[in-house]
Design a protein around this motif. Structure first.
Motif, PDB file in Angstrom:
ATOM      1  N   SER A 137      57.732  31.445  34.105  1.00  0.00           N
ATOM      2  CA  SER A 137      57.378  30.361  33.461  1.00  0.00           C
ATOM      3  C   SER A 137      56.430  29.470  34.332  1.00  0.00           C
ATOM      4  CB  SER A 137      58.549  29.603  32.886  1.00  0.00           C
ATOM      5  OG  SER A 137      59.074  30.270  31.920  1.00  0.00           O
ATOM      6  N   GLY A 138      55.848  29.735  35.200  1.00  0.00           N
ATOM      7  CA  GLY A 138      54.952  29.197  36.090  1.00  0.00           C
ATOM      8  C   GLY A 138      53.431  29.279  35.328  1.00  0.00           C
ATOM      9  N   PHE A 139      53.193  28.789  34.224  1.00  0.00           N
ATOM     10  CA  PHE A 139      52.077  28.738  33.331  1.00  0.00           C
ATOM     11  C   PHE A 139      50.996  28.364  34.214  1.00  0.00           C
ATOM     12  CE2 PHE A 139      55.815  28.901  30.515  1.00  0.00           C
ATOM     13  CZ  PHE A 139      55.492  30.092  29.979  1.00  0.00           C
ATOM     14  N   GLU A 140      50.941  27.238  34.915  1.00  0.00           N
ATOM     15  CA  GLU A 140      49.871  26.510  35.506  1.00  0.00           C
ATOM     16  C   GLU A 140      49.083  27.590  36.348  1.00  0.00           C
ATOM     17  OE1 GLU A 140      50.514  22.584  36.019  1.00  0.00           O
ATOM     18  OE2 GLU A 140      48.501  22.398  37.034  1.00  0.00           O
ATOM     19  N   ALA A 141      49.958  28.353  37.241  1.00  0.00           N
ATOM     20  CA  ALA A 141      49.657  29.158  38.325  1.00  0.00           C
ATOM     21  C   ALA A 141      49.123  30.355  37.534  1.00  0.00           C
ATOM     22  CB  ALA A 141      50.634  29.542  39.414  1.00  0.00           C
ATOM     23  N   ALA A 142      49.910  30.805  36.310  1.00  0.00           N
ATOM     24  CA  ALA A 142      49.332  31.988  35.605  1.00  0.00           C
ATOM     25  C   ALA A 142      47.882  31.696  35.092  1.00  0.00           C
ATOM     26  CB  ALA A 142      50.493  32.418  34.725  1.00  0.00           C
ATOM     27  N   GLN A 143      47.900  30.621  34.468  1.00  0.00           N
ATOM     28  CA  GLN A 143      46.892  30.468  33.803  1.00  0.00           C
ATOM     29  C   GLN A 143      45.475  30.362  34.841  1.00  0.00           C
ATOM     30  OE1 GLN A 143      45.887  26.257  32.956  1.00  0.00           O
ATOM     31  NE2 GLN A 143      44.903  26.581  31.118  1.00  0.00           N
ATOM     32  N   ALA A 144      45.683  29.820  36.098  1.00  0.00           N
ATOM     33  CA  ALA A 144      44.698  30.015  37.037  1.00  0.00           C
ATOM     34  C   ALA A 144      44.324  31.014  37.582  1.00  0.00           C
ATOM     35  CB  ALA A 144      44.948  28.987  38.303  1.00  0.00           C
ATOM     36  N   GLY A 145      45.255  32.240  37.691  1.00  0.00           N
ATOM     37  CA  GLY A 145      45.002  33.288  37.936  1.00  0.00           C
ATOM     38  C   GLY A 145      44.268  34.223  37.054  1.00  0.00           C
ATOM     39  N   LEU A 202      46.289  43.781  53.802  1.00  0.00           N
ATOM     40  CA  LEU A 202      45.392  44.828  52.668  1.00  0.00           C
ATOM     41  C   LEU A 202      43.827  44.290  53.349  1.00  0.00           C
ATOM     42  CD1 LEU A 202      45.418  47.061  50.811  1.00  0.00           C
ATOM     43  CD2 LEU A 202      44.865  45.445  48.997  1.00  0.00           C
ATOM     44  N   GLY A 203      43.547  43.331  53.073  1.00  0.00           N
ATOM     45  CA  GLY A 203      42.005  42.742  53.464  1.00  0.00           C
ATOM     46  C   GLY A 203      41.098  43.628  52.754  1.00  0.00           C
ATOM     47  N   ASP A 204      41.154  44.257  51.717  1.00  0.00           N
ATOM     48  CA  ASP A 204      40.214  44.760  50.615  1.00  0.00           C
ATOM     49  C   ASP A 204      39.757  43.664  49.613  1.00  0.00           C
ATOM     50  OD1 ASP A 204      38.634  46.441  48.989  1.00  0.00           O
ATOM     51  OD2 ASP A 204      40.090  48.091  49.131  1.00  0.00           O
ATOM     52  N   PRO A 205      39.019  43.101  49.812  1.00  0.00           N
ATOM     53  CA  PRO A 205      38.352  42.265  48.433  1.00  0.00           C
ATOM     54  C   PRO A 205      38.078  42.687  47.247  1.00  0.00           C
ATOM     55  CG  PRO A 205      36.557  42.611  50.306  1.00  0.00           C
ATOM     56  CD  PRO A 205      37.644  43.347  50.792  1.00  0.00           C
ATOM     57  N   ALA A 206      37.992  44.269  47.204  1.00  0.00           N
ATOM     58  CA  ALA A 206      37.741  44.919  45.906  1.00  0.00           C
ATOM     59  C   ALA A 206      39.203  44.879  44.934  1.00  0.00           C
ATOM     60  CB  ALA A 206      37.405  46.553  46.084  1.00  0.00           C
ATOM     61  N   LEU A 207      40.161  44.609  45.720  1.00  0.00           N
ATOM     62  CA  LEU A 207      41.348  44.753  45.089  1.00  0.00           C
ATOM     63  C   LEU A 207      41.894  43.396  44.634  1.00  0.00           C
ATOM     64  CD1 LEU A 207      43.444  47.675  46.765  1.00  0.00           C
ATOM     65  CD2 LEU A 207      42.833  47.277  44.441  1.00  0.00           C
ATOM     66  N   ALA A 208      41.188  42.294  45.153  1.00  0.00           N
ATOM     67  CA  ALA A 208      41.559  40.791  44.875  1.00  0.00           C
ATOM     68  C   ALA A 208      41.932  40.797  43.368  1.00  0.00           C
ATOM     69  CB  ALA A 208      40.348  40.008  45.364  1.00  0.00           C
ATOM     70  N   PRO A 209      40.884  41.350  42.324  1.00  0.00           N
ATOM     71  CA  PRO A 209      41.522  40.935  41.000  1.00  0.00           C
ATOM     72  C   PRO A 209      42.825  41.597  40.598  1.00  0.00           C
ATOM     73  CG  PRO A 209      39.249  41.852  41.126  1.00  0.00           C
ATOM     74  CD  PRO A 209      39.718  41.981  42.460  1.00  0.00           C
ATOM     75  N   ALA A 210      42.958  42.833  41.253  1.00  0.00           N
ATOM     76  CA  ALA A 210      44.345  43.385  40.721  1.00  0.00           C
ATOM     77  C   ALA A 210      45.541  42.743  41.226  1.00  0.00           C
ATOM     78  CB  ALA A 210      44.282  44.830  41.561  1.00  0.00           C
ATOM     79  N   ILE A 211      45.174  42.184  42.503  1.00  0.00           N
ATOM     80  CA  ILE A 211      46.530  41.477  42.995  1.00  0.00           C
ATOM     81  C   ILE A 211      46.632  39.990  42.468  1.00  0.00           C
ATOM     82  CG2 ILE A 211      47.106  39.918  45.123  1.00  0.00           C
ATOM     83  CD1 ILE A 211      45.995  42.039  46.796  1.00  0.00           C
ATOM     84  N   GLU A 212      45.403  39.439  41.860  1.00  0.00           N
ATOM     85  CA  GLU A 212      45.502  38.085  41.305  1.00  0.00           C
ATOM     86  C   GLU A 212      46.032  38.176  39.882  1.00  0.00           C
ATOM     87  OE1 GLU A 212      45.878  34.523  41.421  1.00  0.00           O
ATOM     88  OE2 GLU A 212      44.843  35.458  43.057  1.00  0.00           O
ATOM     89  N   PHE A 213      45.752  39.477  39.010  1.00  0.00           N
ATOM     90  CA  PHE A 213      46.205  39.624  38.101  1.00  0.00           C
ATOM     91  C   PHE A 213      47.623  39.852  38.055  1.00  0.00           C
ATOM     92  CE2 PHE A 213      47.313  42.247  34.025  1.00  0.00           C
ATOM     93  CZ  PHE A 213      46.480  41.469  32.917  1.00  0.00           C
ATOM     94  N   ALA A 214      48.385  40.708  38.949  1.00  0.00           N
ATOM     95  CA  ALA A 214      49.451  40.775  39.076  1.00  0.00           C
ATOM     96  C   ALA A 214      50.314  39.550  39.324  1.00  0.00           C
ATOM     97  CB  ALA A 214      49.964  42.013  40.204  1.00  0.00           C
ATOM     98  N   ARG A 215      49.652  38.994  40.425  1.00  0.00           N
ATOM     99  CA  ARG A 215      50.362  37.610  40.570  1.00  0.00           C
ATOM    100  C   ARG A 215      50.506  36.609  39.400  1.00  0.00           C
ATOM    101  NH1 ARG A 215      47.144  35.232  45.062  1.00  0.00           N
ATOM    102  NH2 ARG A 215      48.482  36.371  46.708  1.00  0.00           N
ATOM    103  N   ALA A 216      49.328  36.581  38.746  1.00  0.00           N
ATOM    104  CA  ALA A 216      49.597  35.677  37.313  1.00  0.00           C
ATOM    105  C   ALA A 216      50.570  36.141  36.264  1.00  0.00           C
ATOM    106  CB  ALA A 216      48.189  36.082  36.575  1.00  0.00           C
ATOM    107  N   GLN A 217      50.709  37.617  36.107  1.00  0.00           N
ATOM    108  CA  GLN A 217      51.643  38.132  35.565  1.00  0.00           C
ATOM    109  C   GLN A 217      53.009  37.680  35.941  1.00  0.00           C
ATOM    110  OE1 GLN A 217      50.883  42.326  35.510  1.00  0.00           O
ATOM    111  NE2 GLN A 217      50.846  42.101  32.979  1.00  0.00           N
ATOM    112  N   ALA A 218      53.505  37.505  37.529  1.00  0.00           N
ATOM    113  CA  ALA A 218      54.789  37.156  37.664  1.00  0.00           C
ATOM    114  C   ALA A 218      55.172  35.738  37.518  1.00  0.00           C
ATOM    115  CB  ALA A 218      54.708  37.863  39.270  1.00  0.00           C
ATOM    116  N   HIS A 219      53.743  35.141  38.031  1.00  0.00           N
ATOM    117  CA  HIS A 219      54.022  33.826  37.703  1.00  0.00           C
ATOM    118  C   HIS A 219      54.556  33.424  36.319  1.00  0.00           C
ATOM    119  CE1 HIS A 219      53.154  31.582  41.490  1.00  0.00           C
ATOM    120  NE2 HIS A 219      52.005  32.433  41.410  1.00  0.00           N
ATOM    121  N   GLU A 220      53.630  34.002  35.291  1.00  0.00           N
ATOM    122  CA  GLU A 220      54.088  33.783  33.857  1.00  0.00           C
ATOM    123  C   GLU A 220      55.513  34.161  33.629  1.00  0.00           C
ATOM    124  OE1 GLU A 220      51.728  36.383  31.327  1.00  0.00           O
ATOM    125  OE2 GLU A 220      51.200  34.498  30.266  1.00  0.00           O
ATOM    126  N   ARG A 221      55.974  35.204  34.108  1.00  0.00           N
ATOM    127  CA  ARG A 221      57.452  35.831  34.048  1.00  0.00           C
ATOM    128  C   ARG A 221      58.379  34.607  34.446  1.00  0.00           C
ATOM    129  NH1 ARG A 221      58.239  40.844  32.320  1.00  0.00           N
ATOM    130  NH2 ARG A 221      56.405  41.338  31.052  1.00  0.00           N
TER     131      ARG A 221
END
Lengths: 706, 315
Positions: free
Chosen positions: B114-122, B93-112
């Motif tokens: 049970s990767g709470f440390e990665a989710a917390q960081a995200g 993608l290379g679009d920095p404006a979407l970084a929060p969306a990607i990071e948020f989705a990633r945190a949700q997936a990590h949380e699912r």
């Protein structure tokens, strides 16, 4: 004989086309961002930056994005591909289950574009909804009943046209049978029960309408009856543990509690009897046989000689026995036994004791105790041949099972799991079975022909028994069973060969010391099999195993045509690509700067041609085969690390898209009205007509419901 | 030849499909024969990101403790598939404006997962920014942080029984979370964490049964407790199966420790152990629709063969 060309043709064509279609759409999905339509980019960004927990805001953003996309739809055809994922996102905000399913269904049906990927994702989301799937399976069950009825009508009409009374009568009987006696539960029914349990666990029993509740209750009752029947059959087999298992299954439905209690009592009784029998067996003490009146000294000397393997003492004992035959039956029996064993042992020690077991019987043939001696020697003989007798018993059982199949149509292989299946069938017996004699004669004739031409009963048990006999006598070759052993090995080799298990057949022939021609003939078949495997598995990832087999082939059959082909196959494996495969379109979509000459794809081999589906992604670049006339050379190109990273991502995405393309979803498996052309030769004569195909349950978890 | 009901595989066989296939087959040479199209223009990665977020969002409130975790259409675990696809999209993608969306989705997936440390960081990263996603991430953080603390690995104990107290304390703290976040759909993750603690203790007791007083009985009792405590869990069959495994292993150990042909061998005891394991396996083998059913059947077959080995009759 059955032809079902329509569906299979469609499926094959779709299977061929899916990757092509995906490749075509895949390039669009992977293209790098372009600043050509900033309004759309902004709108999509707004959608993605809305938090998932706030449906109203997200829906607002989605509506705005849709409006923007539609406003530029005419200018940019690719924008239509965005509507499907946007709709999917909007469905996520939907709170009503019914509405969500309806919208997903519309998406899966292609109302938001024909894009395979989006439709499959929607179909997958639908399948995750137990209520939706339960309703579909319910519909399938109703449809299958209708299809069975309609096919019966068609078949009757066809038979009437042919003037075939049996053909007219049979569908009628089968139809009445379907109404009168319940069908055993099939995987779809079991899946429905599981889904219903899941819905109950989710706290949604009220969602089932009264008609569905009624059908589910009927399924519960049927399931309970089936479990009780299985429990009873297990009790008949004196297997209380298995009965308890089935009873647990019946208890889960909270029905027919009287019957459950009755069977539970019987199970407890059988378990108690089993415990008592075990305790009694352990408490039994050995009772000394009455051996009064026989010459202990003589027998003891014989046994001592036998235990010491003293050939001279044994020979002396034999002479003594011949000179003065024993008078007491116990003495005689013990002497014969010891003598026979001694001779057998001695035969292994060397020539002095090399006598056949039958010689023992012959020595006493003229005495009054001849029958006892013969029995003793037969018993010893039988002990050696016991494994072969066991194999013979299995053969006899198979013969009986074959005759049973011919006369009754039932196939019983002795497998306990099959016994359970029979119980399920037996559960649904009714007075309709009394009409079976009408079809008995023609059906028996056909089954007889089948049995004469082939083997309707699986010979796996016979093979196991033969192999066990061979194994048991492998370390003790002896005259008594050598012949039986050779025969067993020959039969084993033949059966393995018939099943296409050439490796095992070869081992059996080698052990039987068969003639070289037979072994070579078999090795040629084995070599053909290995080479054919290599052809079919090429590119399938089993290269190591294939290489090992090919190497064995070269070693086992050197200087043959097979070995030459095996060497060639090994060379091909060595030259075949080992990197991550990626289609050229995927690669160019994410890395347009790749130095790929457009002339390599113009169809003219003089300036080189590339296979656009087979580019390899190596550690630091890409490689591909370039065809130039009759020559093919391998071209490797190094790429920048950033480009390589993009190519890796594209290859992984391509792999995921192919996996999605291969996945079977319920929605696609059940689209349209399945019709097949049926042609058959059976009890009702020859027939051919189009008919409706009953829907089964074919999703990936089917095996857990069988 | 009459076809047995349900004996053959059904595939789509429709006139519509056939017509489509025939038309497509005619079109195939055209598709395959043409040269590679020009790389398509924009929106691709946006579309892919939309797909990923939409799939993740559709299973946002799934009860992962009671029901099977969602899988994508190809059969892969959905959060795992999402994580790997997000990684690819980030590269493409290379679009920095979407970084929060990607990071948020990633945190949700990590949380699912049970990767709470990665989710917390995200979540922290997104919360540090601006916009509606930042607020959502900030709201998600307390639960994730609490779970992160309560799922950190425990140190290995010096003595076998020293692990029991910390495990019990942690279980109690997790149980308190159940009340605090009762209305949050993510509370199922706390249940999962409790279940994992119980499973850990079960395995620990069984593994160290010889070093603990009355260890075998305690291990088996705890295995039964886990079954009772997590009767609603999606892993229930797995717990029952594990108890069956323990009992089967104890039966096997008896046979291995004392040669069944020897005088000291207690056949009745061995049979009882086999019967106990068989009863537990049988419970799982009777359940439709679960892979554990096949494992239990295999376990029953193995026990049957073991029993036959004791009696000396050939299988």
């Amino acid at each position: 004989v059955r032809r079902r060309f329509a569906g299979l043709t469609a499926l094959s064509a779709l299977a061929l086309l899916a990757p092509v279609a995906l490749l075509a759409c895949g390039s669009a999905a992977l293209a790098p961002t372009s600043p050509r339509s900033p309004p759309i980019e902004r709108a999509l960004r707004d959608v993605l930056l809305e938090p998932p927990g706030d449906p109203s805001r997200r829906l607002l953003a989605i509506d705005t994005a849709r409006a923007v996309i539609r406003s530029v739809e005419d200018e940019e055809a690719e924008t239509t591909g965005l509507l499907a994922p946007l709709e999917m996102l909007a469905i996520g905000c939907e709170t009503s289950r019914e509405e969500r399913c309806a919208r997903l269904e519309a998406l899966a049906d292609g109302e938001y574009g024909a894009d395979t990927l989006s439709r499959r994702l929607a179909a997958g989301a639908l399948e995750r909804d137990p209520r939706w799937l339960a309703a579909r399976l319910e519909g399938d069950a109703l449809y299958s009943d209708f299809a069975a009825f309609w096919n019966g009508v068609l078949r009757t009409a066809f038979s009437a046209l042919q003037g075939n009374p049996i053909g007219v009568l049979q569908p009628l009987v089968v139809g009445i049978e379907g109404v009168v006696r319940g069908q055993p539960l099939d995987p779809r029914d079991r899946k429905r029960l599981t889904l219903e349990r899941r819905l109950r666990a989710e706290g949604e029993p009220a969602v089932l309408d009264p008609r569905t509740r009624e059908r589910v209750a009927a399924l519960h009752d049927q399931s309970c009856r089936e479990a009780l029947r299985l429990a009873r059959m297990a009790l008949e087999r004196r297997d209380p543990v298995a009965a308890a298992i089935h009873l647990d299954g019946a208890r889960a439905f909270l029905r027919r509690e009287d019957e459950v209690a009755e069977i539970a009592v019987e199970i407890d009784a059988q378990l108690a009897a089993r415990r008592e029998a075990l305790a009694a067996a352990l408490a039994v003490e050995p009772v000394e046989i009455d051996l009064d009146g026989f010459d202990r000294t003589r027998v003891s000397a014989l046994v001592a000689a036998w235990l010491a393997r003293d050939a001279a003492a044994l020979a002396a004992a034999q002479r003594d026995l011949e000179a003065e035959p024993p008078t007491h039956h116990a003495e005689h029996y013990a002497a014969a036994l010891a003598s026979a064993n001694a001779l057998r042992r001695a035969s292994r020690l060397g020539p002095p004791g090399a006598a056949d077991l039958r010689a023992v019987a012959r020595r006493f043939a003229d005495t009054e105790h001849a029958p006892l001696a013969a029995r003793a020697s037969t018993r010893l003989d039988a002990r050696d041949l016991a494994p072969f007798h066991a194999a013979g018993d299995v053969a006899q059982q198979t013969r009986r099972a074959t005759w049973r199949f011919v006369f009754t149509g039932e196939r019983i292989s002795g497998d306990p799991l099959e016994a359970h299946a029979d119980a399920r069938r037996a559960e649904t017996r009714s007075w309709i079975d009394a009409l079976a004699p009408i079809f008995w004669l023609p059906a028996t004739l056909i089954r007889g022909a089948y049995a004469a031409l082939g083997e309707p009963i699986d010979d796996r048990r016979r093979i196991d028994a033969l192999a066990a006999a061979v194994r048991a006598t492998r370390s003790a070759p002896g005259a008594a069973h050598d012949l039986a052993r050779r025969e067993a090995l020959a039969e084993l080799a033949e059966r393995h060969e018939r099943r296409g298990e050439y490796w095992k057949a070869r081992l059996a022939l080698l052990e039987a010391r068969a003639d070289r021609d037979s072994i070579e003939e078999l090795e040629a078949k084995l070599a053909d099999e290995i080479l054919a495997e290599g052809d079919s598995d090429r590119g399938g990832g089993g290269d190591r195993l294939r290489e090992a087999r090919l190497r064995w082939l070269i070693g086992a059959l050197p200087d043959t045509e097979h070995a030459a082909r095996a060497r060639q196959a090994l060379a091909t494996i060595a030259a075949s690509p080992r990197g991550e495969p990626i289609a050229l379109r995927f690669a160019l979509a994410v890395a347009p700067e790749l130095p790929i000459d457009p002339g390599w794809q113009d169809g003219d081999e003089r300036n080189g041609e590339i296979d656009p589906e087979r580019i390899e992604l190596l550690e630091h670049g890409i490689a591909f085969a370039l065809r130039e006339g009759s020559q093919t050379r391998r071209v490797s190109i190094d790429v920048a690390s950033e480009t390589h990273e993009r190519l890796l991502a594209a290859a992984a995405e391509q792999r995921w898209r192919y996996a999605v393309a291969r996945a079977a979803t319920y929605h696609e498996l059940h689209s349209g009205i399945p019709v097949e052309l049926y042609a058959g030769l059976g009890v009702s004569g020859a027939s051919a007509y189009p008919r409706l195909v009953e829907e089964g349950y074919d999703l990936a978890d089917r095996r857990y419901y069988e | 030849v009459t076809r047995a009901r349900g004996a053959t595989r059904r595939v789509p066989r429709s006139a519509i499909a056939l017509h489509g296939a025939v038309l497509a087959a005619f079109a195939l040479p055209g598709v395959a024969g043409c040269s590679a199209p020009e790389p398509s223009p924009a929106y691709g990665p946006y579309r892919t990101l939309l797909e990923v977020v939409a799939e993740l969002d559709a299973t946002r409130d799934a009860d992962l403790y009671r029901f099977d975790p969602p899988r994508d259409v190809s059969g892969e675990s959905l959060p795992r598939a999402v994580l790997s696809r997000l990684e690819r999209i980030e590269v493409l993608l290379g679009d920095p404006a979407l970084a929060p969306a990607i990071e948020f989705a990633r945190a949700q997936a990590h949380e699912r997962l049970s990767g709470f440390e990665a989710a917390q960081a995200g979540y922290r990263q997104v919360a540090a920014g601006e916009g509606p996603l930042a607020a959502a991430a900030a709201a998600a953080l307390p639960f994730t942080t609490a779970m992160c603390e309560l799922t950190r690995p425990l140190q290995d104990p010096a003595r076998p029984l020293d692990v029991l107290a910390p495990l019990a304390q942690r279980r109690e703290e997790l149980t308190k979370l159940l009340d605090v976040y009762a209305d949050d759909p993510r509370v199922c993750l706390a249940w999962i964490a409790i279940e994992r603690l119980d499973v850990r203790l079960r395995e620990y007791l069984y593994r160290n049964r010889n070093a603990i007083d009355d260890g075998t009985r305690r291990a088996v009792d705890h295995a039964r407790d886990v079954i009772a405590a997590h009767a609603e869990s999606r892993r229930l069959l797995e717990h029952v199966l594990r108890l069956g495994d323990f009992l089967a292993e104890l039966a096997r150990a008896q046979v291995a420790a004392i040669d069944p042909e020897s005088a000291e061998f207690d056949a009745t005891r061995a049979r009882n152990a086999i019967a106990a394991a068989a009863e537990v396996y049988a419970e799982v083998a009777a359940v439709d629709g679960a892979p554990e059913r096949e494992e239990a059947r295999a376990g029953l077959a193995a026990l049957e063969a073991l029993a036959q080995r004791l009696t000396g009759t050939p299988p």
